[in-house]
Scaffold this active site. Structure first.
Site, mmCIF file in Angstrom:
data_model
loop_
_atom_site.group_PDB
_atom_site.id
_atom_site.type_symbol
_atom_site.label_atom_id
_atom_site.label_comp_id
_atom_site.label_asym_id
_atom_site.label_seq_id
_atom_site.Cartn_x
_atom_site.Cartn_y
_atom_site.Cartn_z
ATOM 1 N N GLU A 1 0.843 -1.201 0.000
ATOM 2 C CA GLU A 1 0.000 0.000 0.000
ATOM 3 C C GLU A 1 0.875 1.246 0.000
ATOM 4 O O GLU A 1 0.580 2.226 -0.689
ATOM 5 C CB GLU A 1 -0.914 0.027 1.226
ATOM 6 C CG GLU A 1 -1.967 -1.053 1.239
ATOM 7 C CD GLU A 1 -2.820 -0.990 2.483
ATOM 8 O OE1 GLU A 1 -3.992 -0.606 2.353
ATOM 9 O OE2 GLU A 1 -2.315 -1.311 3.582
ATOM 10 N N LYS B 1 -11.883 4.280 1.404
ATOM 11 C CA LYS B 1 -10.755 3.505 0.901
ATOM 12 C C LYS B 1 -11.336 2.348 0.078
ATOM 13 O O LYS B 1 -11.418 1.209 0.531
ATOM 14 C CB LYS B 1 -9.899 2.996 2.071
ATOM 15 C CG LYS B 1 -8.577 2.372 1.659
ATOM 16 C CD LYS B 1 -7.745 2.021 2.889
ATOM 17 C CE LYS B 1 -6.407 1.420 2.489
ATOM 18 N NZ LYS B 1 -5.584 1.080 3.666
#
Length: 119
Positions: free
Chosen positions: A21, A98
Site C-alpha cells: 500500500e 478507501k
C-alpha cells in the site's frame, strides 16, 4: 447551521499498514461537510465570508497525497483539523473512503468518519 458539502474529492495516496500500500498507492475519496453561517456571505455576496470550497478541495488533496499514514482514521482527523485551522467554519464532518482496501471478501467500500468542532 448552514452547510457546504464536498463529495468525492479523489487522489492517490500511500496510506496503509501493508508495504504494498505504501509502495503502490491507491485511490482515496473524501467527503467533507463544513458547518458555517451564510448570513454575512449572502448579504454581501462576498467570498471572504464563507469557505472557498475549491481551496478546501485542494487542502484535502494535499493531505491525501501527503505524508503516508498507517490508518485512514489519522488521515480523516488531519483533514478535519486542517479545515478548522484554515477556514472560518464552526464544525466539520470528514469521511475518508478507501474503496481498494486490501480485504479478501467482496465489499463495496470502507469508510471512516470524524466530526470536529471549533473550541
Amino acid at each position: 447551521m448552514d452547510r457546504i458539502t464536498l463529495t468525492g474529492v479523489t487522489a492517490v495516496g500511500y496510506h496503509g499498514v501493508f508495504d504494498f500500500e505504501r509502495r503502490d498507492g491507491q485511490p482515496f475519496v473524501v467527503d467533507a461537510v463544513l458547518y458555517t453561517d451564510f448570513t454575512k456571505a449572502a448579504e454581501t455576496d462576498d467570498l471572504q465570508y464563507t469557505a472557498h470550497y475549491g481551496e478546501v478541495a485542494e487542502l484535502i488533496t494535499k493531505h491525501i497525497e501527503g505524508e503516508p499514514l498507517n490508518l485512514i482514521e489519522g488521515l480523516a482527523v488531519r483533514i478535519a483539523e486542517g479545515i478548522l485551522e484554515n477556514y472560518q467554519v464552526a464544525a466539520v464532518d470528514v469521511t475518508v473512503h478507501k474503496p481498494k482496501a486490501p480485504i479478501e471478501v467482496p465489499f463495496g467500500d470502507v469508510t471512516v468518519s470524524v466530526h470536529r468542532e471549533r473550541s
